[in-house]
Design an enzyme around this catalytic site. Sequence first.
Site, PDB file in Angstrom:
ATOM      1  N   GLU A   1      10.546  11.494   8.580  1.00 27.73           N
ATOM      2  CA  GLU A   1      10.138  10.629   9.689  1.00 27.73           C
ATOM      3  C   GLU A   1      11.318   9.840  10.245  1.00 27.73           C
ATOM      4  OE1 GLU A   1       6.541  10.508   6.798  1.00 27.73           O
ATOM      5  OE2 GLU A   1       8.714  10.770   6.678  1.00 27.73           O
TER       6      GLU A   1
ATOM      7  N   CYS B   1       5.891   6.811   3.849  1.00 26.72           N
ATOM      8  CA  CYS B   1       6.107   5.800   2.811  1.00 26.72           C
ATOM      9  C   CYS B   1       6.212   4.418   3.462  1.00 26.72           C
ATOM     10  CB  CYS B   1       7.369   6.126   2.015  1.00 26.72           C
ATOM     11  SG  CYS B   1       8.912   5.868   2.915  1.00 26.72           S
TER      12      CYS B   1
END
Length: 137
Positions: free
Chosen positions: A55, A87
Amino acid sequence: MSRHVDSELVQAAAEVARTRCRGDNHTMAAAARARDGRIVTAVNAYHFTGGPCAELVIIGAAAAQGAYELDTIVAVGDRERGVVPPCGRCRQVLLDYFPALQVIVGDGDHLRTVPVTDLLPETYVWADHQLPPSTPA
């Protein structure tokens, strides 16, 4: 509130995870839809020092392609692990870069699209808490 799931985006991330994630250095793929409709993909760069997640790599990959506004993102694990939520570090960075970003989460047939702010209760937007530059005395 859940929005429509961009299945083309999930498929793009799954394809990259299946074909580009090899070995332990690259285990996650991400796909993001830019505001202009383009899909940008990336893979993580695992490293024991905390290498960047897919990401985060996608933020730079998108900028390198001239896509500075992302609307939706999804991450998919290699070896058919399916959609994996970002996360905590990624949630915060994604919020700071793209406060209106939508994130695809869930598993199997239970995918949903949620605002990144829903993934961070009591959000802290870094830019909102910076002091103005000081002026020399």
